[in-house]
Design a protein around this motif. Structure first.
Motif, short mmCIF file in Angstrom:
data_model
loop_
_atom_site.label_atom_id
_atom_site.label_comp_id
_atom_site.label_asym_id
_atom_site.label_seq_id
_atom_site.Cartn_x
_atom_site.Cartn_y
_atom_site.Cartn_z
N UNK A 140 -3.93 -4.72 11.38
CA UNK A 140 -3.36 -3.40 11.12
C UNK A 140 -1.85 -3.48 11.08
N UNK A 141 -1.29 -4.22 12.03
CA UNK A 141 0.17 -4.37 12.07
C UNK A 141 0.66 -5.09 10.81
N UNK A 142 -0.05 -6.15 10.42
CA UNK A 142 0.34 -6.94 9.24
C UNK A 142 0.31 -6.08 7.97
N UNK A 143 -0.64 -5.17 7.91
CA UNK A 143 -0.75 -4.29 6.74
C UNK A 143 0.50 -3.42 6.61
N UNK A 144 0.89 -2.82 7.71
CA UNK A 144 2.10 -1.99 7.66
C UNK A 144 3.33 -2.85 7.33
N UNK A 145 3.36 -4.04 7.90
CA UNK A 145 4.51 -4.91 7.65
C UNK A 145 4.58 -5.31 6.17
#
Ligand code: 4AD
Ligand code: MG
Length: 479
Positions: A140-145
């Motif tokens: 999820x974090x990687x997606x936003x990044x």
């Protein structure tokens, strides 16, 4: 202050040098009245805590039970034992919360995933679910990044909606009308004028239509939120509530769209491989153990980590729908009638067994299929000049099947209006969607990635119910 604790994941990287620290966590095991394996959820690795033999009375020792919550002060020393570099020599142990071993349902042994689903409130405390949910977080974090670094705007599209973005009618109604006494119109239909929104509403099936509105002002946007489908599919890949990532890009054609989707999927896999090594190694081993009892030809050809590396290193295969149907038709599988659903030819809606044949048996890697028959796709997809197909694309991956659905959007007002008429979609409900085609319309495209299917792919979990904290499926909304 209570919160002066050292996180175990950090502590385990230290060089032991008699540092005095406080740790807090839950007991995983307690051996010989002396060794506590303490876990605080930051990592699958436990901290070994060593008690002075005989320092604590037997009553107190009994309370150091599986899953009891402890606060421990101690000194970090090199561990003489095998299996860990360091350990904590306890100077004081405080029990923050007891856990009655007679009643606690999780014991330090292997439980079935089915059993753990029934105690989903406790299953985070197992190694498997610890790893799965740390990876879910990282993805999820990687997606936003990924999108932030590319200058995409994160858009929050509504959860309550008056439209059916996919036109499939799989809607959960939202209403405050009294179910025991529903107000009716003279003709017997429900009088939604008396409902909260003074119209019929439902939980959204997709944020796409609103994302298109954003894309035609900001250029590139994405949504990442929960979506809801009342489809009665009791499968290992369907949820009634799932999370979807939906980027929408102005000035993108289908090829731009496919390129972005492939780059995006590889980016988030790469992120997990780089940041969740320990958890992925654990899950890789778990899968290997699980497959040990299977005959050789039923086992995966690659381990989980090998599969992820393989996907990163190879380009996705790109074929048309027509080519896909040809391959299925010509396959030995089809000729030997091994498909449950027969390959009827051009126009068929591929079943997941067909999709999985293409990725697992034929290409052995992710595949992007484009240009589907318009009859089996949604109203908003751009119509091709052949009059038969639309500029759609699905991405299929091994073990899962469809993970992404997307398309170039129909930006020509007259073509869109005509398609909506053909499909009985009332224009009056989507006047705002059509307006975008009236005022500065542009070629634009987007796709939706099913987040749980992505988490399944990265973690190797075979059932989608095991990659979301509290799954909603037909007949099940516990927790
Ligand atoms: O193919 P779908 O239905 O496409 C859309 O909703 C488009 N509006 C997306 C877009 O172009 N913006 O759904 C997209 C993806 C699927 O490929 C699948 O991965 C996932 O969402 N998905 C589900 N995941 C879990 N449970 C379900 N019931 C799902 N339905 C779709
Ligand atoms: Mg789809």
């Amino acid at each position: 202050m209570f919160n002066k604790r050292v996180i175990i994941k950090d502590l385990l990287t230290w060089e032991p040098g008699s540092q005095e620290v406080t740790v807090m966590g839950w007991v995983r095991t307690f051996r010989n009245g002396q060794f506590i394996a303490l876990n605080d959820g930051s990592t699958n690795s436990n901290l070994q805590v060593v008690l002075d033999l005989g320092k604590y009375g037997s009553e107190f020792q009994k309370r150091i039970a599986v899953s009891a919550a402890l606060k421990i002060n101690g000194t970090v020393i090199a561990s003489p034992g095998k299996g860990q570099k360091l350990e904590l020599k306890a100077t004081s142990v405080e029990i923050l919360g007891d856990s009655d071993p007679e009643k606690y349902p999780l014991q330090p042994k292997k439980h079935s995933l089915e059993f753990l689903r029934e105690i989903a409130h406790l299953r985070f405390r197992t190694n498997t679910f610890g790893s799965v949910f740390r990876i879910r977080h990282a993805l999820a974090f990687a997606i936003h990044k990924f999108f932030n670094d590319k200058g995409f705007l994160y858009m929050h599209t509504p959860i309550i909606s008056a439209s059916d973005a996919e036109g499939a009618g799989e809607l959960f109604k939202v209403t405050t009308l009294p179910l025991e006494n529903i107000p009716k119109n003279e003709n017997g239909s429900v009088n939604f004028k008396e409902d909260f929104f003074e119209r019929s509403t439902n939980l959204t099936v997709s944020g796409q239509l609103e994302a298109e509105l954003g894309a035609t002002a900001f250029g590139n946007v994405y949504t990442f939120g929960p979506t809801f489908r009342a489809e009665n599919s009791n499968t290992a890949r369907h949820l009634a509530e799932f999370w979807m990532i939906e980027p929408e890009m102005a000035f993108y054609d289908l090829e731009d769209n496919m390129n972005l989707a492939e780059e995006f999927i590889k980016y988030i896999i790469k992120y997990a491989v780089a940041h969740n090594r320990e958890d992925l190694e654990f899950l890789t081993q778990r899968l290997e153990d699980e497959e040990k009892h299977l005959p050789q030809d039923k086992r995966s050809e690659m381990s989980l980590l090998q599969k992820l590396e393989f996907v990163l290193q190879h380009e996705f295969e790109r074929i048309t729908y027509t080519e896909a149907v040809e391959i299925l038709k010509e396959s030995n599988y089809n000729k030997k009638e091994k498909f449950r659903f027969p390959v009827t030819g051009w126009g068929m809606d591929m079943q997941s067994e067909h999709e999985r044949y293409l990725v697992e048996k034929h290409f052995k890697k992710p595949v992007i299929i484009r240009n589907y028959p318009k009859e089996i796709k949604a109203f908003y997809m751009r119509q091709n000049e052949d009059g038969k197909t639309v500029t759609a694309m699905d991405i299929l991956v091994p073990g899962i099947g469809e993970i992404v659905g997307g398309s170039q959007r129909e930006e020509r007002l007259d073509r869109l209006e005509q398609r909506m008429k053909e499909m009985n979609i009332p224009e009056k409900d989507l006047w705002w969607y059509l307006d975008i085609r009236r005022f500065g319309t542009v070629p634009h495209s987007g796709f939706g990635l099913g987040f749980e299917r992505m988490v399944q792919f990265v973690t190797g979990m075979t059932n989608i119910r095991d990659v979301i904290a509290f799954p909603r499926t037909p007949g099940n909304a516990e927790f």
